[in-house]
Design an enzyme around this catalytic site. Structure first.
Site, PDB file in Angstrom:
ATOM      1  N   CYS A 294       0.894  -1.173   0.000  1.00 11.46           N
ATOM      2  CA  CYS A 294       0.000   0.000   0.000  1.00 11.46           C
ATOM      3  C   CYS A 294       0.922   1.210   0.000  1.00 11.46           C
ATOM      4  O   CYS A 294       1.188   1.799   1.043  1.00 11.46           O
ATOM      5  CB  CYS A 294      -0.891  -0.015   1.234  1.00 11.46           C
ATOM      6  SG  CYS A 294      -2.103  -1.344   1.208  1.00 11.46           S
ATOM      7  N   ALA A 296       1.430   4.250  -2.083  1.00 10.87           N
ATOM      8  CA  ALA A 296       1.347   5.650  -2.525  1.00 10.87           C
ATOM      9  C   ALA A 296       1.071   6.590  -1.345  1.00 10.87           C
ATOM     10  O   ALA A 296       0.364   6.197  -0.412  1.00 10.87           O
ATOM     11  CB  ALA A 296       0.237   5.789  -3.556  1.00 10.87           C
ATOM     12  N   GLY A 298       4.329   7.163  -1.566  1.00 12.52           N
ATOM     13  CA  GLY A 298       5.698   6.689  -1.724  1.00 12.52           C
ATOM     14  C   GLY A 298       6.662   7.056  -0.620  1.00 12.52           C
ATOM     15  O   GLY A 298       7.868   6.842  -0.773  1.00 12.52           O
ATOM     16  N   ASP A 318      -0.244   0.073  -5.345  1.00 11.60           N
ATOM     17  CA  ASP A 318      -1.348   0.811  -4.727  1.00 11.60           C
ATOM     18  C   ASP A 318      -2.576   0.626  -5.601  1.00 11.60           C
ATOM     19  O   ASP A 318      -2.479   0.480  -6.817  1.00 11.60           O
ATOM     20  CB  ASP A 318      -1.034   2.300  -4.557  1.00 11.60           C
ATOM     21  CG  ASP A 318      -1.845   2.928  -3.433  1.00 11.60           C
ATOM     22  OD1 ASP A 318      -1.322   3.030  -2.305  1.00 11.60           O
ATOM     23  OD2 ASP A 318      -3.020   3.286  -3.671  1.00 11.60           O
ATOM     24  N   ASP A 366       1.681  -1.015   4.849  1.00 10.90           N
ATOM     25  CA  ASP A 366       1.349   0.255   5.515  1.00 10.90           C
ATOM     26  C   ASP A 366      -0.136   0.477   5.216  1.00 10.90           C
ATOM     27  O   ASP A 366      -0.504   1.158   4.265  1.00 10.90           O
ATOM     28  CB  ASP A 366       2.238   1.364   4.926  1.00 10.90           C
ATOM     29  CG  ASP A 366       2.110   2.666   5.679  1.00 10.90           C
ATOM     30  OD1 ASP A 366       1.694   2.647   6.844  1.00 10.90           O
ATOM     31  OD2 ASP A 366       2.436   3.714   5.086  1.00 10.90           O
ATOM     32  N   CYS A 419      -1.128   4.419  10.762  1.00 11.90           N
ATOM     33  CA  CYS A 419      -0.929   5.708  11.444  1.00 11.90           C
ATOM     34  C   CYS A 419      -2.140   5.977  12.327  1.00 11.90           C
ATOM     35  O   CYS A 419      -2.677   7.069  12.332  1.00 11.90           O
ATOM     36  CB  CYS A 419      -0.676   6.834  10.449  1.00 11.90           C
ATOM     37  SG  CYS A 419      -1.991   7.101   9.267  1.00 11.90           S
TER      38      CYS A 419
HETATM   39  C1  SAM Z   1      -1.450   4.731   4.602  1.00  8.46           C
HETATM   40  S1  SAM Z   1      -1.590   4.980   2.893  1.00  8.46           S
HETATM   41  C2  SAM Z   1       0.019   4.518   2.345  1.00  8.46           C
HETATM   42  C3  SAM Z   1       1.082   5.555   2.601  1.00  8.46           C
HETATM   43  C4  SAM Z   1       2.418   5.160   1.982  1.00  8.46           C
HETATM   44  N1  SAM Z   1       2.874   3.868   2.457  1.00  8.46           N
HETATM   45  C5  SAM Z   1       3.481   6.195   2.239  1.00  8.46           C
HETATM   46  O1  SAM Z   1       4.304   6.026   3.156  1.00  8.46           O
HETATM   47  O2  SAM Z   1       3.525   7.202   1.530  1.00  8.46           O
HETATM   48  C6  SAM Z   1      -2.542   3.593   2.401  1.00  8.46           C
HETATM   49  C7  SAM Z   1      -2.634   3.367   0.913  1.00  8.46           C
HETATM   50  O3  SAM Z   1      -3.316   2.137   0.715  1.00  8.46           O
HETATM   51  C8  SAM Z   1      -3.952   2.188  -0.539  1.00  8.46           C
HETATM   52  N2  SAM Z   1      -4.919   1.061  -0.583  1.00  8.46           N
HETATM   53  C9  SAM Z   1      -6.115   0.948   0.034  1.00  8.46           C
HETATM   54  N3  SAM Z   1      -6.661  -0.248  -0.228  1.00  8.46           N
HETATM   55  C10 SAM Z   1      -5.775  -0.925  -1.023  1.00  8.46           C
HETATM   56  C11 SAM Z   1      -5.773  -2.204  -1.636  1.00  8.46           C
HETATM   57  N4  SAM Z   1      -6.803  -3.047  -1.472  1.00  8.46           N
HETATM   58  N5  SAM Z   1      -4.722  -2.540  -2.405  1.00  8.46           N
HETATM   59  C12 SAM Z   1      -3.688  -1.683  -2.578  1.00  8.46           C
HETATM   60  N6  SAM Z   1      -3.640  -0.449  -2.026  1.00  8.46           N
HETATM   61  C13 SAM Z   1      -4.675  -0.087  -1.260  1.00  8.46           C
HETATM   62  C14 SAM Z   1      -4.533   3.580  -0.559  1.00  8.46           C
HETATM   63  O4  SAM Z   1      -4.788   3.996  -1.902  1.00  8.46           O
HETATM   64  C15 SAM Z   1      -3.425   4.399   0.127  1.00  8.46           C
HETATM   65  O5  SAM Z   1      -2.594   4.993  -0.841  1.00  8.46           O
END
Ligand code: SAM
Length: 477
Positions: A294, A296, A298, A318, A366, A419
């Site tokens: 997960c 984005a 990044g 993502d 994440d 978070c």
């Molecule tokens: C907490 S954010 C990630 C932040 C990132 N790790 C960073 O440090 O910049 C969670 C991410 O999970 C993605 N997400 C939610 N459900 C998902 C899924 N089923 N598969 C992949 N990504 C997913 C969201 O689009 C979001 O960008």
């Protein structure tokens, strides 16, 4: 989205300071209509710029402080309207309710705005926006706040220190905490369940404070000392964050961080101090194949790539293509070639990528979460999230965790991070996982609670991390 009937904002308005208050008012109305606070603020500033108007940095800072502050303090400001008005806050015409918030916020929270200026600009805005017949209501309510806080019990000198002094607080501790610190009642009740009262209070202080702006230095391109020197030469006050090898924090507010030295050269990335602790926990090594499921926009993928010296593969997945484009831009700016981005639903990777079974020595999950550790950064978030939404997130986190297990190489490591501070999304998720998969070992578990920024430490977002080891032996053990 522009509220109906709002006249254009002019930075050169005859009433000094009117433009910043009007901008704040428009942001409050847009957020009430569903917009995100940061996006609404950017849109309003962009609309001003298109009209050839530009706020001076100090006015922009004031508009941001009033807008974000009044959004955070919505519950307390409503309580003041309920106490002082003839009509309760929720039954006020929305434009008036949010205008009153602009005025009340300044009177209760702003050290730098004199009370007379807070009242006169709020009244002037009402007149200017065609709410002239309501101007006496605005004037009357703001002045009765001042009177109430001068003599709360009808006699004696003013003991009012706190912004709730002069209000009747509920007897129930959770309801009182929710009102004093402007939280949804379910969250105040949760905090008092999870923490001793004084630590719950600290949490509320942290989520009502203006968060620090921290950067992660790109250690493959420069050193922290060299970047601090460049900042100093450009007059940007910053200091190293103790205990965080590549972290530094800015000591003064800056407008757009992209204007800081070294941004275009990819010398740093904006990342909170607690978030900078996550990727190193995975102990990534050069040459490894790593999945960031997960990923984005990044923050942690780019950190992982930096930690492995940009040698190896960091698969950054993502579900959101738009957010993944931001990740691509970030990786490009930082010049990291180990990152391979892919738009995919991580819960379905078993079917989408059957050959990925057992393919990753390290996996970072994440997970999407309620974000209760980052409330300071997202002023409107506390009013969006609900216990029901958390139920849905818990289910998604469970599905994501289960989907990761088959992808890990024998003896590999999986780091689950959020978070948030909600135990159902954190410790309870991991306890359930380990109970269902007894051959997995929990190596380390940490909860960071958000704390108000102090001179030397504290001030980070709230995070949770659990490091797990999969069954089998890693080739290098
Ligand atoms: C907490 S954010 C990630 C932040 C990132 N790790 C960073 O440090 O910049 C969670 C991410 O999970 C993605 N997400 C939610 N459900 C998902 C899924 N089923 N598969 C992949 N990504 C997913 C969201 O689009 C979001 O960008």
């Amino acid at each position: 989205m522009k509220p109906p009937g709002s006249p254009p904002i002019h930075a050169s308005d005859v009433v000094p300071g009117l433009a910043s208050r009007q901008l704040a008012w428009q942001v409050l109305q847009a957020v009430a209509a569903g917009a995100y606070a940061d996006a609404a603020l950017e849109r309003e500033l962009a609309a001003m710029a298109r009209a050839g108007e530009r706020l001076a940095p100090a006015d922009r800072a004031l508009a941001t402080e009033i807008a974000y502050g009044a959004i955070r303090q919505r519950r307390l400001l409503d309580a003041w309207i309920d106490a002082l008005g003839k009509v309760s806050a929720v039954r006020q015409p929305p434009a008036l309710r949010w205008l009153l918030h602009v005025g009340l916020y300044q009177l209760l929270f702003s050290d730098r705005v004199p009370a007379a200026a807070a009242v006169s600009t709020t009244v002037a805005l009402a007149k200017r926006a065609g709410l002239g017949r309501l101007a006496p209501v605005v004037n009357g309510l703001l002045r009765s706040l001042l009177r109430r806080r001068e003599r709360p019990a009808g006699s004696g000198p003013c003991p009012c220190q706190e912004p709730w002094d002069g209000l009747a607080l509920p007897a129930d501790p959770a309801a009182a905490l929710a009102l004093r610190r402007s939280l949804p009642p379910w969250l105040a009740a949760g905090l008092l369940d999870w923490l001793p009262p004084e630590r719950a209070e600290t949490f509320t202080l942290a989520c009502n404070a203006v968060p620090p702006l921290d950067l992660r230095v790109h250690a493959l391109r420069t050193s922290r000392d060299a970047l601090l020197e460049r900042f100093a030469a450009a007059g940007v006050a910053a200091r190293a964050l103790p205990g965080i090898p590549h972290g530094l924090t800015l000591l003064e507010r800056v407008g757009d961080p992209r204007a800081l030295p070294g941004y275009g050269e990819g010398l740093w990335y904006v990342q909170d101090r607690s978030a900078q602790a996550i990727a190193p926990l995975l102990d990534p090594r050069p040459g490894q194949r790593i999945l960031d499921a997960c990923a984005a926009p990044g923050g942690k993928s780019t950190h992982l790539a930096e930690l492995i010296g940009d040698r190896g593969e960091v698969w950054a997945l993502d579900r959101s293509e738009a957010r993944l484009r931001r990740l691509d831009r970030n990786a490009e700016r930082l010049g990291l070639t180990a990152i391979r981005s892919l738009a995919a639903d991580a819960t379905a990777l078993g079917e989408l990528k059957p050959h990925w079974r057992g393919a990753f020595e390290r996996i970072l999950l994440d997970a999407p979460c309620s974000g209760l550790g980052t409330l300071a950064r997202h002023p409107d978030a506390r009013w969006r999230i609900s216990p029901e939404a958390i139920d849905g997130l818990v289910l998604l986190q469970h599905q994501l965790l289960e989907a990761m297990l088959p992808l890990l190489a024998p003896g590999g490591r999986l780091l689950y991070a959020t978070c948030t501070v909600e135990p159902r999304e954190n410790g309870e998720r991991i306890a359930t996982l380990v109970a269902a998969h007894p051959d997995w070992t929990l190596l380390e578990e940490r909860q960071w609670w958000p704390t108000p920024a102090a001179a030397e430490c504290g001030g980070g977002d709230g995070f949770y991390a659990a490091l797990l080891q999969g069954p089998g032996l890693a080739p290098d053990t």
